[in-house]
Design a protein around this motif. Structure first.
Motif, short mmCIF file in Angstrom:
data_model
loop_
_atom_site.label_atom_id
_atom_site.label_comp_id
_atom_site.label_asym_id
_atom_site.label_seq_id
_atom_site.Cartn_x
_atom_site.Cartn_y
_atom_site.Cartn_z
N UNK A 184 45.75 59.59 27.67
CA UNK A 184 44.70 60.52 28.07
C UNK A 184 43.30 59.95 28.14
N UNK A 185 43.18 58.64 28.24
CA UNK A 185 41.86 58.03 28.31
C UNK A 185 41.27 58.21 29.71
N UNK A 186 39.99 58.50 29.78
CA UNK A 186 39.29 58.59 31.05
C UNK A 186 38.81 57.20 31.45
N UNK A 187 39.15 56.79 32.69
CA UNK A 187 38.99 55.39 33.12
C UNK A 187 38.01 55.29 34.29
N UNK A 188 37.26 54.19 34.30
CA UNK A 188 36.48 53.83 35.49
C UNK A 188 36.68 52.35 35.77
N UNK A 189 36.77 52.00 37.06
CA UNK A 189 36.93 50.61 37.47
C UNK A 189 35.62 50.08 38.07
N UNK A 190 35.30 48.84 37.72
CA UNK A 190 34.15 48.15 38.28
C UNK A 190 34.59 47.40 39.53
N UNK A 191 33.64 46.80 40.27
CA UNK A 191 34.03 46.00 41.45
C UNK A 191 34.93 44.83 41.07
N UNK A 192 35.81 44.47 41.99
CA UNK A 192 36.72 43.35 41.78
C UNK A 192 35.97 42.02 41.91
N UNK A 193 36.23 41.10 40.98
CA UNK A 193 35.67 39.76 41.02
C UNK A 193 36.79 38.74 40.90
N UNK A 194 36.44 37.47 41.09
CA UNK A 194 37.43 36.39 41.05
C UNK A 194 37.23 35.56 39.79
N UNK A 195 38.30 35.43 38.99
CA UNK A 195 38.25 34.43 37.94
C UNK A 195 38.94 33.17 38.46
N UNK A 196 38.75 32.08 37.77
CA UNK A 196 39.20 30.78 38.28
C UNK A 196 40.34 30.26 37.42
N UNK A 197 41.55 30.36 37.97
CA UNK A 197 42.74 29.94 37.23
C UNK A 197 43.53 28.85 37.95
N UNK A 198 43.49 28.84 39.29
CA UNK A 198 44.31 27.92 40.07
C UNK A 198 43.46 27.23 41.14
N UNK A 199 44.00 26.16 41.70
CA UNK A 199 43.25 25.37 42.66
C UNK A 199 42.77 26.15 43.86
N UNK A 200 43.60 27.07 44.36
CA UNK A 200 43.20 27.82 45.56
C UNK A 200 42.04 28.75 45.29
N UNK A 201 41.75 29.05 44.03
CA UNK A 201 40.62 29.91 43.72
C UNK A 201 39.29 29.23 44.01
N UNK A 202 39.27 27.89 44.00
CA UNK A 202 38.00 27.18 44.08
C UNK A 202 37.36 27.31 45.46
N UNK A 203 38.14 27.12 46.52
CA UNK A 203 37.57 27.22 47.86
C UNK A 203 37.01 28.62 48.12
N UNK A 204 37.73 29.65 47.68
CA UNK A 204 37.26 31.02 47.86
C UNK A 204 36.01 31.27 47.03
N UNK A 205 35.97 30.71 45.81
CA UNK A 205 34.77 30.83 44.98
C UNK A 205 33.58 30.17 45.66
N UNK A 206 33.80 29.04 46.34
CA UNK A 206 32.71 28.37 47.03
C UNK A 206 32.03 29.27 48.04
N UNK A 207 32.82 30.02 48.81
CA UNK A 207 32.25 30.94 49.79
C UNK A 207 31.44 32.04 49.10
N UNK A 208 31.98 32.56 48.00
CA UNK A 208 31.29 33.63 47.28
C UNK A 208 30.01 33.13 46.62
N UNK A 209 30.01 31.89 46.15
CA UNK A 209 28.81 31.31 45.55
C UNK A 209 27.70 31.16 46.57
N UNK A 210 28.06 30.74 47.77
CA UNK A 210 27.03 30.59 48.81
C UNK A 210 26.40 31.94 49.14
#
Length: 254
Positions: A184-210
């Motif tokens: 019965x907890x009331x929930x709210x979600x924040x915007x989705x972000x990317x954490x860095x766990x695998x190699x493919x995350x890095x290229x996508x992070x580069x675009x977001x950083x720019x």
């Protein structure tokens, strides 16, 4: 008689000592153990820099392993020196998170938020939104693009949320939401972000950083993960360039 101080919200940050071969092990399979170590060190230091600027909440850095206190302390910026530094308890991730919340609430926190140190575009503004959400909600979650979460905040203890059998998979966020709804907890979600766990995350992070860098220059945001930005994008020879110019070869390719 001393007047009792009003309770404040409290922020906890999970940090690991930046030791080669022990941090970002999945990422290390793509970029190597030393590159994974230095990138994690940059992510943690950037996170703790903006954490140190927050003045509306109490702050605790929960570090691991227990014998590496000074190595973790070295990640703190000068403005973060007054932050409490506490070892994480033993056990799995769920047990460690539950213990962190228990400690924050036992110290009188009005509400508590826990974050990691591997989500470069998380910032103080998002944490403030989480605390604001907890004035009207019991649980706030910051989803990651891989099905987990980069932030969890609670208005009251909820140990049942951390009784998940397996972590680090694509259903962690949904399983947490399902458990919260059952109680019965009331929930709210924040915007989705990317954490860095695998190699493919890095290229996508580069675009977001720019994109974030442009916002920073335009005055839209006042903090920025500068160490990670330099590590990935500042000049040829950085990780992002290495991956772009030397992509992994398919199995059997010659």
């Amino acid at each position: 008689m001393t007047e009792k101080q009003p309770s404040r919200p409290h922020l906890g940050v999970f940090v690991k000592a930046p030791l080669r071969g022990t941090v970002k092990t999945r990422l290390a399979k793509t970029i190597g153990r030393e590159n994974a170590r230095t990138l994690y060190e940059d992510m943690a230091a950037d996170t703790l820099q903006w954490v140190g600027k927050l003045d509306h909440c109490g702050k605790t850095v929960f570090y691991s392993p227990i014998e590496e206190r000074e190595l973790c302390r070295a990640l703190l910026s000068p403005g973060c020196r007054e932050t409490s530094l506490q070892p994480q308890v033993g056990g799995g991730l769920g047990s460690r998170m539950q213990a962190a919340f228990s400690q924050m609430f036992s110290q009188g926190a009005a509400s508590a938020v826990l974050i990691g140190s591997d989500c470069p575009l998380l910032d103080g503004k998002t944490v403030r939104k989480a605390f604001a959400s907890l004035k009207n909600n019991d649980l706030v979650l910051g989803p990651t693009s891989d099905g987990g979460y980069y932030l969890i905040g609670l208005r009251v203890p909820a140990p049942e949320l951390f009784q998940i059998a397996k972590w680090s998979h694509s259903l962690v966020l949904q399983q947490t939401i399902d458990r919260a709804r059952k109680t019965g907890l009331k929930i709210e979600l924040l915007p989705t972000l990317r954490d860095i766990d695998q190699g493919e995350d890095i290229a996508l992070l580069g675009e977001e950083l720019l994109e974030a860098w442009l916002h920073c220059r335009n005055g839209i945001r006042t903090d920025f993960p500068l160490r990670v930005f330099r590590r990935l994008l500042w000049e040829p020879g950085t990780l992002i360039y290495q991956m772009a110019t030397n992509p992994p070869q398919p199995a059997g390719h010659r």
